[in-house]
Design a protein around this motif. Structure first.
Motif, PDB file in Angstrom:
ATOM      1  N   MET A  93       0.828  -1.203   0.000  1.00 48.42           N
ATOM      2  CA  MET A  93       0.000   0.000   0.000  1.00 48.42           C
ATOM      3  C   MET A  93       0.865   1.257   0.000  1.00 48.42           C
ATOM      4  SD  MET A  93      -3.039  -0.970   2.679  1.00 48.42           S
ATOM      5  CE  MET A  93      -4.122  -2.388   2.398  1.00 48.42           C
ATOM      6  N   THR A  97       0.908   3.733  -3.204  1.00 52.18           N
ATOM      7  CA  THR A  97       0.473   5.111  -2.962  1.00 52.18           C
ATOM      8  C   THR A  97       1.366   6.075  -3.724  1.00 52.18           C
ATOM      9  OG1 THR A  97      -0.452   4.639  -0.764  1.00 52.18           O
ATOM     10  CG2 THR A  97       0.192   6.909  -1.209  1.00 52.18           C
ATOM     11  N   PRO A 145       0.297   7.802   2.564  1.00 50.61           N
ATOM     12  CA  PRO A 145      -0.718   6.734   2.669  1.00 50.61           C
ATOM     13  C   PRO A 145      -1.727   6.994   3.783  1.00 50.61           C
ATOM     14  CG  PRO A 145       1.493   5.808   2.476  1.00 50.61           C
ATOM     15  CD  PRO A 145       1.665   7.277   2.692  1.00 50.61           C
ATOM     16  N   GLN A 153      -8.178   5.789  -2.235  1.00 50.83           N
ATOM     17  CA  GLN A 153      -8.159   4.463  -1.610  1.00 50.83           C
ATOM     18  C   GLN A 153      -8.681   3.401  -2.572  1.00 50.83           C
ATOM     19  OE1 GLN A 153     -10.290   4.655   2.111  1.00 50.83           O
ATOM     20  NE2 GLN A 153      -9.007   6.303   2.913  1.00 50.83           N
ATOM     21  N   LEU A 156      -6.056   2.778  -5.127  1.00 53.52           N
ATOM     22  CA  LEU A 156      -4.946   2.043  -4.522  1.00 53.52           C
ATOM     23  C   LEU A 156      -5.235   0.550  -4.486  1.00 53.52           C
ATOM     24  CD1 LEU A 156      -2.276   1.887  -2.957  1.00 53.52           C
ATOM     25  CD2 LEU A 156      -3.570   2.409  -0.871  1.00 53.52           C
ATOM     26  N   PHE A 157      -6.436   0.174  -4.086  1.00 57.10           N
ATOM     27  CA  PHE A 157      -6.764  -1.243  -3.981  1.00 57.10           C
ATOM     28  C   PHE A 157      -6.767  -1.938  -5.344  1.00 57.10           C
ATOM     29  CE2 PHE A 157      -8.464  -0.069   0.263  1.00 57.10           C
ATOM     30  CZ  PHE A 157      -7.719  -0.979   1.005  1.00 57.10           C
ATOM     31  N   ILE A 160      -3.250  -2.946  -5.736  1.00 50.99           N
ATOM     32  CA  ILE A 160      -2.938  -4.069  -4.847  1.00 50.99           C
ATOM     33  C   ILE A 160      -3.473  -5.381  -5.426  1.00 50.99           C
ATOM     34  CG2 ILE A 160      -3.267  -5.041  -2.544  1.00 50.99           C
ATOM     35  CD1 ILE A 160      -1.491  -2.561  -2.578  1.00 50.99           C
TER      36      ILE A 160
END
Length: 207
Positions: A93, A97, A145, A153, A156-157, A160
């Protein structure tokens, strides 16, 4: 009487030595590299992609060698952060970021700041670690972050999830690792130095 025979033996040994050198002149599958169980070409990875973790001490050492690898291969090294466990997911994360705001990988100096913050000794407080991470971002005009809004957010996911899919499909179980053309993994243990790794990378890039 034995002189001609000795010359024949000497010549035979010379041929064997030359043959051995020619057989080992190029990287060997299973020693210097291996095919990935599943090709990762669908992810549009950079021709040379390092799989790493900010938690990994060996990855931090390898980071110092990335500029040399780029110079020896004439390629920019891409990066994928693993998500092996909870600590790796948190570090991922942090890394992504930076990536999503830069629309690129952090440069060497930024990466070193991130490694340093994540790998601070156990005697530091959580507040000190957070401060080091926030400084790494805010000193470059980026949002840390800890300060991401809802939209950031969500973005960001997505990073990931993609990183996790790459790690799982490629069955990357240890880092640092290098994926070449989305098809091969460099076996770093099969090399003596960075020059050797670069030679294997160049060989695979040309395959």
């Amino acid at each position: 009487m034995f002189k001609p025979f000795s010359k024949i033996i000497a010549a035979a040994f010379a041929l064997l030595i030359l043959a051995g050198c020619s057989e080992n002149s190029e990287p060997q599958e299973g020693t210097q590299f291996q095919k990935l169980p599943v090709e990762l070409t669908e992810f549009n990875l950079a021709p040379i992609t390092e799989v790493f973790s900010l938690n990994c001490g060996h990855c931090r050492t390898m980071e110092n060698n990335i500029p040399e690898i780029e110079s020896l291969t004439n390629q920019k090294v891409g990066k994928v952060h693993v998500t092996f466990n909870e600590s790796a997911q948190i570090s991922a994360m942090i890394f992504y970021t930076a990536v999503m705001q830069l629309n690129d990988n952090p440069n060497h100096e930024f990466m070193e700041d991130l490694f340093a913050a994540v790998q601070m000794g156990g005697d530091v407080t959580p507040e000190q670690r957070q401060s080091a991470l926030e400084t790494a971002f805010t000193s470059r005009g980026l949002v840390s972050p800890y300060q991401l809004n809802k939209e950031q957010q969500i973005a960001l996911f997505q990073y990931i999830e993609k990183a996790q899919e790459i790690s799982v499909k490629g069955q990357i179980n240890s880092v640092p690792a290098f994926i070449i053309n989305g098809k091969y993994q460099i076996l770093t243990a099969g090399h003596q130095d960075i020059n050797g790794i670069a030679e294997t990378i160049n060989y695979l890039l040309a395959k």
